[in-house]
Scaffold this motif. Structure first.
Motif, mmCIF file in Angstrom:
data_model
loop_
_atom_site.group_PDB
_atom_site.id
_atom_site.type_symbol
_atom_site.label_atom_id
_atom_site.label_comp_id
_atom_site.label_asym_id
_atom_site.label_seq_id
_atom_site.Cartn_x
_atom_site.Cartn_y
_atom_site.Cartn_z
ATOM 1 N N MET A 170 0.824 -1.194 0.000
ATOM 2 C CA MET A 170 0.000 0.000 0.000
ATOM 3 C C MET A 170 0.868 1.258 0.000
ATOM 4 N N ARG A 171 2.043 1.152 0.613
ATOM 5 C CA ARG A 171 2.942 2.318 0.620
ATOM 6 C C ARG A 171 3.438 2.615 -0.792
ATOM 7 N N VAL A 172 3.669 1.579 -1.579
ATOM 8 C CA VAL A 172 4.087 1.773 -2.969
ATOM 9 C C VAL A 172 2.984 2.509 -3.730
ATOM 10 N N LEU A 173 1.747 2.154 -3.467
ATOM 11 C CA LEU A 173 0.633 2.818 -4.137
ATOM 12 C C LEU A 173 0.568 4.299 -3.773
ATOM 13 N N GLU A 174 0.971 4.642 -2.561
ATOM 14 C CA GLU A 174 0.991 6.063 -2.176
ATOM 15 C C GLU A 174 1.948 6.855 -3.060
ATOM 16 N N ILE A 175 3.063 6.238 -3.427
ATOM 17 C CA ILE A 175 4.011 6.900 -4.324
ATOM 18 C C ILE A 175 3.348 7.133 -5.678
ATOM 19 N N GLY A 176 2.663 6.103 -6.177
ATOM 20 C CA GLY A 176 1.942 6.254 -7.446
ATOM 21 C C GLY A 176 0.850 7.294 -7.373
ATOM 22 N N LEU A 177 0.091 7.296 -6.273
ATOM 23 C CA LEU A 177 -0.987 8.270 -6.118
ATOM 24 C C LEU A 177 -0.431 9.686 -6.001
ATOM 25 N N THR A 178 0.697 9.825 -5.322
ATOM 26 C CA THR A 178 1.342 11.144 -5.204
ATOM 27 C C THR A 178 1.784 11.652 -6.573
ATOM 28 N N ALA A 179 2.396 10.783 -7.374
ATOM 29 C CA ALA A 179 2.810 11.175 -8.731
ATOM 30 C C ALA A 179 1.602 11.493 -9.594
ATOM 31 N N HIS A 196 -0.384 15.650 3.899
ATOM 32 C CA HIS A 196 -1.338 15.853 5.004
ATOM 33 C C HIS A 196 -2.789 15.621 4.604
ATOM 34 N N THR A 197 -3.037 14.661 3.761
ATOM 35 C CA THR A 197 -4.417 14.358 3.395
ATOM 36 C C THR A 197 -4.596 12.851 3.267
ATOM 37 N N ASN A 198 -5.822 12.429 3.355
ATOM 38 C CA ASN A 198 -6.165 11.028 3.131
ATOM 39 C C ASN A 198 -6.310 10.784 1.642
ATOM 40 N N TRP A 199 -6.386 9.512 1.290
ATOM 41 C CA TRP A 199 -6.538 9.161 -0.121
ATOM 42 C C TRP A 199 -7.850 9.678 -0.693
ATOM 43 N N ALA A 200 -8.925 9.573 0.033
ATOM 44 C CA ALA A 200 -10.257 9.886 -0.512
ATOM 45 C C ALA A 200 -10.345 11.288 -1.106
ATOM 46 N N PRO A 201 -9.965 12.345 -0.369
ATOM 47 C CA PRO A 201 -10.061 13.681 -0.973
ATOM 48 C C PRO A 201 -9.174 13.843 -2.203
ATOM 49 N N PHE A 206 -7.537 3.356 -8.120
ATOM 50 C CA PHE A 206 -7.130 3.839 -6.801
ATOM 51 C C PHE A 206 -8.310 3.835 -5.833
ATOM 52 N N GLY A 207 -9.462 4.249 -6.304
ATOM 53 C CA GLY A 207 -10.645 4.261 -5.446
ATOM 54 C C GLY A 207 -11.029 2.872 -4.970
ATOM 55 N N ILE A 208 -11.000 1.922 -5.869
ATOM 56 C CA ILE A 208 -11.344 0.543 -5.525
ATOM 57 C C ILE A 208 -10.297 -0.056 -4.590
ATOM 58 N N ILE A 209 -9.032 0.169 -4.883
ATOM 59 C CA ILE A 209 -7.959 -0.351 -4.024
ATOM 60 C C ILE A 209 -8.091 0.229 -2.622
ATOM 61 N N LYS A 210 -8.375 1.517 -2.533
ATOM 62 C CA LYS A 210 -8.542 2.165 -1.228
ATOM 63 C C LYS A 210 -9.638 1.477 -0.431
ATOM 64 N N ASP A 211 -10.774 1.267 -1.047
ATOM 65 C CA ASP A 211 -11.910 0.680 -0.337
ATOM 66 C C ASP A 211 -11.739 -0.815 -0.076
ATOM 67 N N ALA A 212 -11.130 -1.524 -1.002
ATOM 68 C CA ALA A 212 -11.025 -2.976 -0.877
ATOM 69 C C ALA A 212 -9.888 -3.428 0.036
ATOM 70 N N TRP A 213 -8.725 -2.763 -0.029
ATOM 71 C CA TRP A 213 -7.575 -3.255 0.716
ATOM 72 C C TRP A 213 -6.879 -2.202 1.554
ATOM 73 N N ARG A 214 -6.669 -1.033 1.045
ATOM 74 C CA ARG A 214 -5.843 -0.049 1.742
ATOM 75 C C ARG A 214 -6.415 0.302 3.112
ATOM 76 N N ASN A 215 -7.686 0.639 3.194
ATOM 77 C CA ASN A 215 -8.267 1.053 4.471
ATOM 78 C C ASN A 215 -8.161 -0.049 5.523
ATOM 79 N N TYR A 216 -8.423 -1.275 5.124
ATOM 80 C CA TYR A 216 -8.371 -2.378 6.076
ATOM 81 C C TYR A 216 -6.954 -2.688 6.513
ATOM 82 N N THR A 217 -6.016 -2.583 5.589
ATOM 83 C CA THR A 217 -4.620 -2.858 5.909
ATOM 84 C C THR A 217 -4.042 -1.754 6.784
#
Length: 107
Positions: free
Chosen positions: A1-10, A21-26, A64-75
């Motif tokens: 999930m940390r790797v995905l944060e790098i992708g989401l940041t890019a 300083h923000t969550n994935w959702a916004p 990203f939205g699906i990954i967040k809801d399916a795995w990221r939040n729970y992990t």
């Protein structure tokens, strides 16, 4: 999930959206909005293949939205427990998604 944060940041950076300083959702919501409005941006419209870019970025944002809801939040909140087989499947999917994302984005 940390790797995905790098992708989401890019990905966010491409549209001028910071994940500091923000969550994935916004961030995902802002990215989706910018992707939907690409046709209003003269810089994007000037690209002869901007519709292909829009399609690619729309698909990436939805992933990203699906990954967040399916795995990221729970992990991230230690609620998910995964078997080795399930963890490997998630890892393989994240790896493929990041490879695809890297064809258009750079850190």
């Amino acid at each position: 999930m940390r790797v995905l944060e790098i992708g989401l940041t890019a990905f966010g950076g491409l549209f001028g959206i910071s994940l500091a300083h923000t969550n994935w959702a916004p961030a995902i919501e802002q990215i989706e909005s910018r992707v939907r409005d690409m046709h209003k941006d003269p810089a994007w419209k000037a690209m002869p293949d901007y519709k292909k870019h829009q399609e690619f970025y729309a698909q990436a944002a939805s992933h990203f939205g699906i990954i967040k809801d399916a795995w990221r939040n729970y992990t991230a909140h230690a609620r998910g427990i995964y078997t080795e087989e399930k963890a490997t499947l998630i890892f393989d999917n994240v790896e493929e998604f990041m490879r695809t994302l890297a064809t258009r984005l750079h850190e």
